[in-house]
Enzyme design. Structure first.
Site, PDB file in Angstrom:
ATOM      1  N   CYS A  69      25.970   9.425  35.921  1.00 43.61           N
ATOM      2  CA  CYS A  69      26.431  10.837  36.340  1.00 43.61           C
ATOM      3  C   CYS A  69      27.117  11.182  35.190  1.00 43.61           C
ATOM      4  O   CYS A  69      27.941  10.822  34.626  1.00 43.61           O
ATOM      5  CB  CYS A  69      27.614  10.614  37.326  1.00 43.61           C
ATOM      6  SG  CYS A  69      28.215  12.272  37.723  1.00 43.61           S
ATOM      7  N   CYS A 101      25.009  19.518  37.051  1.00 42.08           N
ATOM      8  CA  CYS A 101      24.275  18.095  37.166  1.00 42.08           C
ATOM      9  C   CYS A 101      23.935  17.758  35.399  1.00 42.08           C
ATOM     10  O   CYS A 101      23.136  18.211  35.218  1.00 42.08           O
ATOM     11  CB  CYS A 101      23.397  17.810  37.910  1.00 42.08           C
ATOM     12  SG  CYS A 101      22.584  16.389  38.245  1.00 42.08           S
TER      13      CYS A 101
HETATM   14  N1  LIG Z   1      23.505  13.022  42.201  1.00 36.95           N
HETATM   15  C1  LIG Z   1      23.052  11.873  41.086  1.00 36.95           C
HETATM   16  C2  LIG Z   1      24.343  11.172  40.658  1.00 36.95           C
HETATM   17  C3  LIG Z   1      25.171  12.053  40.145  1.00 36.95           C
HETATM   18  C4  LIG Z   1      24.467  13.059  38.996  1.00 36.95           C
HETATM   19  C5  LIG Z   1      25.259  14.379  38.342  1.00 36.95           C
HETATM   20  N2  LIG Z   1      26.436  14.709  39.138  1.00 36.95           N
HETATM   21  C6  LIG Z   1      25.473  14.438  36.874  1.00 36.95           C
HETATM   22  O1  LIG Z   1      26.425  14.686  36.427  1.00 36.95           O
HETATM   23  O2  LIG Z   1      24.472  13.591  36.232  1.00 36.95           O
HETATM   24  C7  LIG Z   1      22.088  10.733  41.650  1.00 36.95           C
HETATM   25  O3  LIG Z   1      22.261  10.595  42.724  1.00 36.95           O
HETATM   26  O4  LIG Z   1      21.380  10.230  40.860  1.00 36.95           O
END
Ligand SMILES: N[C@H](CCC[C@H](N)C(=O)O)C(=O)O
Length: 290
Positions: free
Chosen positions: A78, A226
């Site tokens: 993340c 993200c």
């Molecule tokens: N939802 C992503 C994890 C968080 C990614 C995102 N919030 C970031 O800042 O990289 C997954 O299931 O792979």
């Protein structure tokens, strides 16, 4: 009574991506998927991702992190959450560089020039179909056979796929509203082609140095930002000749700078981390009544 009772937390965000940092250092407590879902449902602890901070596993690192999505699924990366944890620990200790670890590996983090700005070395991307992972072999993961809409005139098609600690599919569009990501996102997230599901992005390249992105996150839905999607879109844009290796990726919550370093193929992500409030977990936060 859950063992998480009375543990400190910090509610943060990275460009509006809601992050709950739970400090479990010095304890053997673990956050379960059920705990995560309960906390995400509450106003004061609502999050897109929960970053559980544990004692370091590897000498020389500041902490080991477990990452859970709002739906309780555990993931290995993340970007926004890593910047938040790094900022918190650097504020606590006064250091300007530290390493964090997740199940995907080490993450070297450095304080940026502006307060709250952090650069994270996200490591090198993987592009092999089995590394994404995909359910079937594709020789060229710069554009795989996946589309949405009428067969003869699909609305979106031929996404690039990449793994940056987690799986991503990036559809290249000229108009970010060509599909409603609230409807297309869940269908694509759970498409049989993605055995571990996938994060789904619509990317509009606006110059050799700029991409605009909208993201439906695996296990969290539409988010304001993200970090790993910005990384996946940047390296996919470079490897398909759409941009150079140093780009600004603008998400609904704001911009991130992504540099895909030539020397070692590592991805450097730079952006903000913001502390909203601190608190302590209570047993009633985990009651079903929440
Ligand atoms: N939802 C992503 C994890 C968080 C990614 C995102 N919030 C970031 O800042 O990289 C997954 O299931 O792979």
């Amino acid at each position: 009574m859950t063992v998480l009772n009375d543990r400190p937390y910090a509610k943060m965000n990275g460009l509006g991506n809601e992050i709950l940092v739970v400090d479990l250092r010095g304890s053997v407590a673990r956050v379960t998927g059920e705990d995560a879902r309960a906390l995400s449902r509450r106003r004061e602890t609502h999050f897109d991702q929960l970053m559980a901070v544990h004692d370091p596993h590897t000498p020389g690192t500041a902490a080991f992190m477990r990452i859970l999505n709002a739906d309780g699924s555990e993931v290995s990366a993340c970007g926004n959450g890593t910047r938040c944890v790094a900022d918190l620990l650097m504020q606590e200790t006064g250091v300007r560089e530290l390493a964090l670890e997740t199940s995907a590996g080490l993450l070297v983090c450095e304080a940026g020039i502006r307060p709250g700005e952090v650069t994270v070395d996200m490591g090198a991307p993987k592009f092999g179909w089995a590394d994404i992972p995909l359910a079937e072999a594709f020789a060229d993961t710069r554009a795989i056979e996946l589309q949405l809409g009428p067969i003869e005139a699909p609305l979106i098609h031929s996404p690039s796929v990449a793994n940056v600690g987690n799986p991503h599919a990036i559809f290249w569009v000229n108009d970010l509203s060509v599909v409603d990501l609230r409807r297309a996102g869940p269908m694509l997230e759970s498409h049989p082609l993605f055995p571990e599901r996938a994060n789904i992005s619509l990317a509009k390249v606006t110059s050799r140095e700029a991409i605009t992105l909208k993201v439906w996150e695996r296990g969290a839905g539409l988010t304001l930002a993200c970090g790993t999607a910005a990384c996946a879109a940047a390296v996919s844009a470079a490897r398909t000749g759409r941009t150079g290796r140093d780009v600004i990726v603008t998400l609904p919550g704001g911009p991130l700078r992504i540099v895909w370093r030539e020397s070692d193929d590592h991805i450097l992500m730079t952006g903000p981390a913001e502390l909203e409030h601190r608190g302590r977990l209570t047993a009633e936060m985990f009651s079903d009544a929440a």
